[in-house]
Design an enzyme around this catalytic site. Sequence first.
Site, PDB file in Angstrom:
ATOM      1  N   MET A  34      14.651  56.728  33.150  1.00  0.00           N
ATOM      2  CA  MET A  34      14.346  55.899  31.983  1.00  0.00           C
ATOM      3  C   MET A  34      13.019  55.150  32.188  1.00  0.00           C
ATOM      4  SD  MET A  34      17.887  54.601  30.378  1.00  0.00           S
ATOM      5  CE  MET A  34      18.139  53.203  31.453  1.00  0.00           C
ATOM      6  N   LEU A  37       9.311  53.031  36.729  1.00  0.00           N
ATOM      7  CA  LEU A  37       9.560  53.754  37.977  1.00  0.00           C
ATOM      8  C   LEU A  37       9.317  52.888  39.215  1.00  0.00           C
ATOM      9  CD1 LEU A  37       7.948  57.198  37.053  1.00  0.00           C
ATOM     10  CD2 LEU A  37      10.342  56.468  36.802  1.00  0.00           C
ATOM     11  N   GLY A  40      12.637  54.215  44.388  1.00  0.00           N
ATOM     12  CA  GLY A  40      13.870  55.000  44.301  1.00  0.00           C
ATOM     13  C   GLY A  40      13.643  56.257  43.473  1.00  0.00           C
ATOM     14  N   HIS A  41      13.037  56.071  42.292  1.00  0.00           N
ATOM     15  CA  HIS A  41      12.727  57.232  41.447  1.00  0.00           C
ATOM     16  C   HIS A  41      11.773  58.192  42.170  1.00  0.00           C
ATOM     17  CE1 HIS A  41      13.389  54.054  38.193  1.00  0.00           C
ATOM     18  NE2 HIS A  41      14.307  54.956  37.896  1.00  0.00           N
ATOM     19  N   GLY A 154      20.210  59.890  41.674  1.00  0.00           N
ATOM     20  CA  GLY A 154      20.428  58.949  42.759  1.00  0.00           C
ATOM     21  C   GLY A 154      21.908  58.635  42.964  1.00  0.00           C
ATOM     22  N   SER A 192      16.073  48.772  41.667  1.00  0.00           N
ATOM     23  CA  SER A 192      16.548  49.010  40.308  1.00  0.00           C
ATOM     24  C   SER A 192      15.496  48.482  39.340  1.00  0.00           C
ATOM     25  CB  SER A 192      17.867  48.266  40.074  1.00  0.00           C
ATOM     26  OG  SER A 192      18.128  48.160  38.689  1.00  0.00           O
ATOM     27  N   SER A 193      15.314  49.201  38.234  1.00  0.00           N
ATOM     28  CA  SER A 193      14.369  48.705  37.221  1.00  0.00           C
ATOM     29  C   SER A 193      14.804  47.330  36.742  1.00  0.00           C
ATOM     30  CB  SER A 193      14.313  49.668  36.033  1.00  0.00           C
ATOM     31  OG  SER A 193      14.026  50.974  36.490  1.00  0.00           O
TER      32      SER A 193
HETATM   33  P1  AMP Z   1      17.219  55.190  35.744  1.00  0.00           P
HETATM   34  O1  AMP Z   1      15.768  55.238  35.409  1.00  0.00           O
HETATM   35  O2  AMP Z   1      17.688  53.852  36.178  1.00  0.00           O
HETATM   36  O3  AMP Z   1      18.083  55.834  34.687  1.00  0.00           O
HETATM   37  O4  AMP Z   1      17.395  56.098  37.027  1.00  0.00           O
HETATM   38  C1  AMP Z   1      16.922  57.422  37.062  1.00  0.00           C
HETATM   39  C2  AMP Z   1      17.412  58.082  38.326  1.00  0.00           C
HETATM   40  O5  AMP Z   1      16.948  57.349  39.456  1.00  0.00           O
HETATM   41  C3  AMP Z   1      18.937  58.106  38.432  1.00  0.00           C
HETATM   42  O6  AMP Z   1      19.329  59.356  38.992  1.00  0.00           O
HETATM   43  C4  AMP Z   1      19.231  56.967  39.375  1.00  0.00           C
HETATM   44  O7  AMP Z   1      20.435  57.126  40.089  1.00  0.00           O
HETATM   45  C5  AMP Z   1      18.039  57.053  40.308  1.00  0.00           C
HETATM   46  N1  AMP Z   1      17.817  55.785  41.007  1.00  0.00           N
HETATM   47  C6  AMP Z   1      17.692  54.556  40.464  1.00  0.00           C
HETATM   48  N2  AMP Z   1      17.546  53.621  41.442  1.00  0.00           N
HETATM   49  C7  AMP Z   1      17.610  54.283  42.614  1.00  0.00           C
HETATM   50  C8  AMP Z   1      17.532  53.890  43.991  1.00  0.00           C
HETATM   51  N3  AMP Z   1      17.383  52.624  44.348  1.00  0.00           N
HETATM   52  N4  AMP Z   1      17.620  54.850  44.933  1.00  0.00           N
HETATM   53  C9  AMP Z   1      17.778  56.158  44.587  1.00  0.00           C
HETATM   54  N5  AMP Z   1      17.855  56.591  43.325  1.00  0.00           N
HETATM   55  C10 AMP Z   1      17.764  55.676  42.344  1.00  0.00           C
END
Ligand code: AMP
Length: 300
Positions: A34, A37, A40-41, A154, A192-193
Amino acid sequence: MTTAIQVIEGREAFRAALDHARAQKRKVALVPTMGALHRGHLALMEEARRRVGETGLVAASIFVNPTQFGQNEDLDRYPRDLENDLAKCREVGVDLVFAPTVSEMYPEGAATRVRVSKLSETLCGEHRPVHFEGVATIVAKLFGLAGPCVAVFGKKDYQQLRLIERMAKDLNLPVEVVGHPTIRESDGLALSSRNAYLSVDERARALAIPRALDAAHRAFQEGERQAREIVETVRRMVEPASDSIDYISLADTESLEVFEESAILGERALLALAIRLGETRLIDSLVLGEDEPPRNPAQK
Ligand code: AMP
């Protein structure tokens, strides 16, 4: 590494680009996000590259999916910064970014929703009733467009990972779903975002989460198998630091069924929690008996 990056807004252009890559015998990997970034991303994108090799095509999607947000959730204030995100994707060698508009993903008349029963009903599902239906729907749409590929998610969102694996299998989507370990700050807080929402005080209080997961990890290592004891250890540490607790649960790592407090754990168990700090909801989890503890051992 700095490379040219292709940015695509249209569904059919996205499909065509991936079809074209496969026609040239390139492996394809997809990392759905989403945006906003962080490392983690980027770790998922690097894993994607490892999976397809230098000659493969790594695609990321950036789309703040409205259907996975509840009415009183943070859709409007969710951080968005496409230019910055593209620069980060470029740095880790992503070849293509799919960044559609809402009407591109949900054209007028769109009426289909994907619901994964059971896996969407426990843990976060109890507190965010529409969330996983939105997640399963958007990821099914992305997988449908992407075609045969490996998709990296993730373990930070453990329930989401399990649900997407199930969905891809049930719908016969030709996608290999891969999970990647959670990337954390050096003090243990999972990236986390949503961390961007935290005030200085809330950021300090958030540290109770990795500390509590650490304590649970240690207890489990030392042989504690009573669910009640482990949940209480975590609760004692997290409760004073948080404004409210959605849940602290131990669950089966496959079915995500929550164990009763009287349960005696086996060799592995998912410890998952969601808490609120001010307006911000944070989640974290650890597979006891499998995952590394959250905090940098150098800091202990
Ligand atoms: P999001 O943008 O929050 O929807 O996350 C996109 C992807 O990044 C998802 O597969 C999440 O699980 C992964 N993700 C988010 N935060 C982390 C993190 N700290 N470590 C590893 N993967 C992450």
